[in-house]
Design an enzyme around this catalytic site. Structure first.
Site, PDB file in Angstrom:
ATOM      1  N   ALA A   1       0.864  -1.178   0.000  1.00 53.51           N
ATOM      2  CA  ALA A   1       0.000   0.000   0.000  1.00 53.51           C
ATOM      3  C   ALA A   1       0.906   1.235   0.000  1.00 53.51           C
ATOM      4  O   ALA A   1       2.115   1.120   0.195  1.00 53.51           O
ATOM      5  CB  ALA A   1      -0.873  -0.016   1.244  1.00 53.51           C
TER       6      ALA A   1
ATOM      7  N   GLY B   1       0.048  -5.233   0.824  1.00 55.56           N
ATOM      8  CA  GLY B   1      -1.089  -5.274  -0.092  1.00 55.56           C
ATOM      9  C   GLY B   1      -0.720  -5.906  -1.427  1.00 55.56           C
ATOM     10  O   GLY B   1      -1.551  -6.540  -2.090  1.00 55.56           O
TER      11      GLY B   1
ATOM     12  N   GLU C   1      -1.062  -9.435  -0.785  1.00 50.58           N
ATOM     13  CA  GLU C   1      -2.466  -9.808  -0.542  1.00 50.58           C
ATOM     14  C   GLU C   1      -3.275  -9.886  -1.837  1.00 50.58           C
ATOM     15  O   GLU C   1      -4.149 -10.735  -1.967  1.00 50.58           O
ATOM     16  CB  GLU C   1      -3.097  -8.811   0.436  1.00 50.58           C
ATOM     17  CG  GLU C   1      -2.589  -9.026   1.859  1.00 50.58           C
ATOM     18  CD  GLU C   1      -3.049  -7.939   2.806  1.00 50.58           C
ATOM     19  OE1 GLU C   1      -2.674  -6.773   2.565  1.00 50.58           O
ATOM     20  OE2 GLU C   1      -3.756  -8.231   3.776  1.00 50.58           O
TER      21      GLU C   1
ATOM     22  N   GLU D   1       3.369  -5.954   7.533  1.00 45.56           N
ATOM     23  CA  GLU D   1       2.534  -4.939   8.204  1.00 45.56           C
ATOM     24  C   GLU D   1       2.782  -4.826   9.700  1.00 45.56           C
ATOM     25  O   GLU D   1       2.699  -3.729  10.269  1.00 45.56           O
ATOM     26  CB  GLU D   1       1.044  -5.234   7.967  1.00 45.56           C
ATOM     27  CG  GLU D   1       0.548  -4.908   6.578  1.00 45.56           C
ATOM     28  CD  GLU D   1       0.747  -6.037   5.578  1.00 45.56           C
ATOM     29  OE1 GLU D   1       1.525  -6.969   5.890  1.00 45.56           O
ATOM     30  OE2 GLU D   1       0.148  -5.985   4.497  1.00 45.56           O
TER      31      GLU D   1
END
Ligand code: NAD
Length: 722
Positions: free
Chosen positions: A69, A117, A120, A140
């Site tokens: 992200a 992300g 993911e 994270e």
């Protein structure tokens, strides 16, 4: 072309295979910023509108797949509060679930780093093929949050709860072979075969050889662990991870709890559990500070990169002095591939320096990080010498002889005669003014400070000190060399103690004040360790060495007499606790007695033990037997350190709050989850900090007095970080 955005394009070929390519415009890496996530939603929408799509490949046109992200958006987003965070997470879950539910098989072609992300999104596809050189991970928890875009749900279903906990709680970046062995990816191939391998998987899924629907069912269903498996996977892991992460870092444990709570649930419920826990963590100070740390680190790295770009690389180096520091510098240079001449005046010193380097290389071999051949090759990068014979060929020299201005001055003048005109000379002095040392040189523009921290191979920071006459070329070359050595250089201006020691000694001043007032140093150590420091101040002084501390303290007192004249803590005998230790030949770890006594543990490392003699000595100088609360101790220790950091920023010793805070974290182990001294003041609020400092200054004097500018900032409601 099915879709074309700023970061994402989707095209289909004659066989109906669609490829969704991430290629964020004007950036060197792909990030899943909120704008890119929107694009992903639109791109998937466009795909759903197409007929006869046979399969989808997710790909990247950059070296990395997707680095995660966009962390620069976190502070802004998290500041909007829990509802906004929940709605963002729900939106992304919706998009990723949409990807997972597409009516045709999907595969991610992971060509490079796929983190956070970026990892993911690949978990939402049915299959993953990976280049041999790529890495995958969910880091994270290192930012004080947990994977919030389905990672805590999909990963355990894919690779098992135990492996997922290891990945998520540890925040590891996992190499291709490890990913394949746990089943995180379906194939690992050379980079050039990635596309073909992705297509092959899709063809096998289309022909029915691979059951992509079964993959989806597995990822969307409960984990199905029995009670014993639950116990093994979760309870054991919680104990282990709690011990490793420590009390200040809640995210790894929260992540395990989320995996555990979601284990018996279907996708939607499990994702809701994940989202709730994410929202809670995102609002903590720890998360705020760790995100800030990441951003500060980016600032520091970027600045370092800009300096380094202006320099030709250092190909050959030299170090003068083969002692603790010189030996460490030679090892570090050699291990990162820059050959280095190591000169001393004594054979025994050279033998010792080499022995130390050999020991460090041998440890690497033991850990499987180096082969014997690699060790021999790297060791041969260190060339010991007693003369300046080959110094005419070196690009940069680090002087690391004894901390004595006369010796250093003579040595620097001597080496200048033996190097080429362009050779950069640097000094690893901890305290002596760089401007003053330059007075001995004919080419002061080629000279600056290069201050390493002990132990060199472990401490990330190098302070690069610009003296009055230092040229830009010298700074650039020194920064470039520090980076090549795997270190984080921070450029500062010259003053007594430079940045890090100038800030550290007022902290020791706070300690001496407490001792003079009758505090128990073991308690002070415990309180400061609980606060987050890797070691308390008395223990740290033992590691630094009382002789070094006394000597450096004198330099600081001379440089800043108004507030560091006696570094605060002269007790009833007119001496500070540090001085008393020194006078009683309690030098610290180096002679096995200081504030504590030291015994060797099984591994031959010093272990500290309580020492009544030291306790009595400190009691002997106490003016009173005053009791302090934990809060008092923290305020008296932290205020002088924070104020001196403010002064360094105001005096232009350091360029930005980001660099100041990172230097303290990398140089003296300032608790990372607190973000640094300036973030600490911000968190307290400038007004509250100034009020507390004023109160302490009334009793304890100038070391605790806020600057005018800080008062003004407090009045105006300003902060160090916006
Ligand atoms: P040390 O005493 O372990 O080593 C100094 C070495 O320099 C000795 O081997 C000595 O033989 C050699 N030497 C003396 N004169 C020389 C000359 N003319 N030419 C070549 N070699 C000579 O000291 P150290 O702890 O390694 O410290 C070295 C420097 O690094 C000092 O300036 C110190 O302030 C600084 N420093 C030390 C630390 C630390 O924690 N030890 C941390 C940062 C910086």
């Amino acid at each position: 072309m099915i879709y074309q955005g700023n970061a994402i394009s989707v095209a289909r070929d004659d066989e109906g295979i669609a490829t969704l390519t991430f290629d964020l415009k004007d950036e060197s890496v792909n990030k899943l910023s909120s704008a890119v996530v929107q694009e992903l939603e639109q791109a998937l929408e466009a795909l759903r509108g197409e007929s006869d799509i046979a399969g989808l490949v997710l790909a990247s046109a950059k070296d990395a797949f997707i680095v995660g992200a966009d962390i620069t958006e976190f502070h802004g987003l998290f500041a909007k509060g829990e509802d906004e965070i929940q709605s963002m997470l729900e939106q992304v879950h919706g998009i990723f679930n949409g990807l997972e539910d597409l009516p045709f098989p999907t595969v991610s072609a992971i060509n490079g780093l796929a983190l956070g992300g970026g990892c993911e999104v690949t978990l939402a596809t049915d299959f993953r093929v990976m280049s041999e050189t790529a890495k995958i991970g969910l880091p994270e928890t290192k930012l004080g949050i947990l994977p919030g875009w389905g990672g805590c749900v999909r990963l355990p279903r894919l690779i098992g709860a135990d492996n997922a906990i290891e990945w998520i709680a540890g925040g590891t970046e996992n190499r291709a072979d490890a990913c394949l062995s746990v089943g995180a990816v379906d194939a690992v191939v050379p980079p050039e075969s990635l596309e073909a391998a992705a297509r092959d998987i899709l063809n096998r899924a289309r022909s029915g050889e691979l059951d992509y629907q079964a993959r989806r069912t597995e990822k969307c269903s409960p984990l199905g662990l029995d009670a014993i498996e639950q116990m093994m996977a979760f309870e054991t892991a919680k104990g282990y991870v709690a011990g490793k992460a420590g009390p200040h870092y809640p995210a790894p444990i929260e992540a395990i709890k989320v995996i555990q709570k979601g284990a018996g649930e279907e996708r939607a419920r499990a994702q809701a559990i994940e989202a709730k826990a994410f929202g809670k963590l995102a609002l903590t100070d720890v998360c705020y500070n760790l995100v800030g740390l990441f951003l500060n680190d980016q600032v520091v790295k970027k600045k370092g990169g800009q300096y380094a770009k202006q320099s030709v690389p250092v190909e050959r180096a030299g170090v003068l002095g083969a002692g603790i520091m010189g030996g460490g510098i030679a090892y570090q240079s050699a291990s990162k591939g820059t050959p280095i001449l190591m000169k001393d005046i004594k054979d025994e010193a050279i033998e010792l320096g080499l022995k130390e380097a050999r020991k460090l290389f041998a440890k690497q071999v033991e850990r499987g990080k180096l082969s014997n051949e690699q060790m021999a090759e790297r060791l041969s990068n260190i060339r010991p010498t007693l003369s300046y014979g080959d110094f005419s060929h070196v690009d940069l020299v680090v002087e690391a002889v004894v901390e004595n201005p006369k010796v250093k001055g003579a040595v620097l003048a001597e080496v200048e005669e033996n190097v080429s005109e362009d050779t950069i000379l640097t000094s690893n002095t901890s305290t002596i003014s760089i401007t003053r040392l330059a007075e001995n040189l004919k080419r002061p523009e080629n000279f600056c400070g290069m201050h390493f921290f002990n132990p060199v191979h472990r401490m990330p920071l190098v302070e690069v000190i610009r003296g009055e006459k230092t040229g830009d070329g010298a700074v650039a070359a020194t920064v470039a060399y520090a980076r090549k050595m795997g270190k984080t250089p921070i450029v500062v201006n010259d003053c007594p103690g430079f940045l890090v020691n100038r800030v550290l000694f007022p902290y020791f001043g706070g300690f001496s004040q407490l001792m003079a007032a009758g505090a128990d140093f073991q308690r002070v150590d415990r309180v400061m360790e609980k606060f987050g420091w890797p070691m308390g101040p008395a223990y740290l002084l033992d590691v630094v060495g009382m002789d070094t501390a006394v000597h450096a303290g004198e330099v600081m007192a001379e440089g800043f007499p108004e507030r560091m004249g006696s570094l605060g803590g002269a007790g009833s005998e007119g001496k500070s606790a540090i001085q008393v230790m020194f006078d009683n030949e309690r030098l610290g770890q180096k002679n096995a007695k200081g504030f504590y006594a030291y015994e060797e543990d099984k591994k031959g490392k010093p272990r500290k033990v309580r020492d009544e003699a030291a306790i009595e000595l400190v009691k002997g100088i106490a003016e009173s037997g005053r009791e302090f609360s934990d809060e008092d101790i923290i305020a008296r220790m932290m205020t002088p350190l924070c104020l001196e950091t403010v002064r360094c920023l105001e005096d232009g010793i350091v360029g930005t709050p980001a660099e100041a805070d990172m230097a303290l974290i990398y140089g003296i182990g300032f608790p990372p989850f607190r973000g640094g001294a300036l973030r600490y003041i911000d968190a307290m609020g400038l007004e509250a900090f100034v009020a507390q400092a004023d109160e302490l200054a009334a009793e304890l004097g100038a070391l605790y007095a806020p600057t005018d500018r800080l008062r003004e900032m407090a009045r105006n409601g300003e902060r160090f970080y916006q």
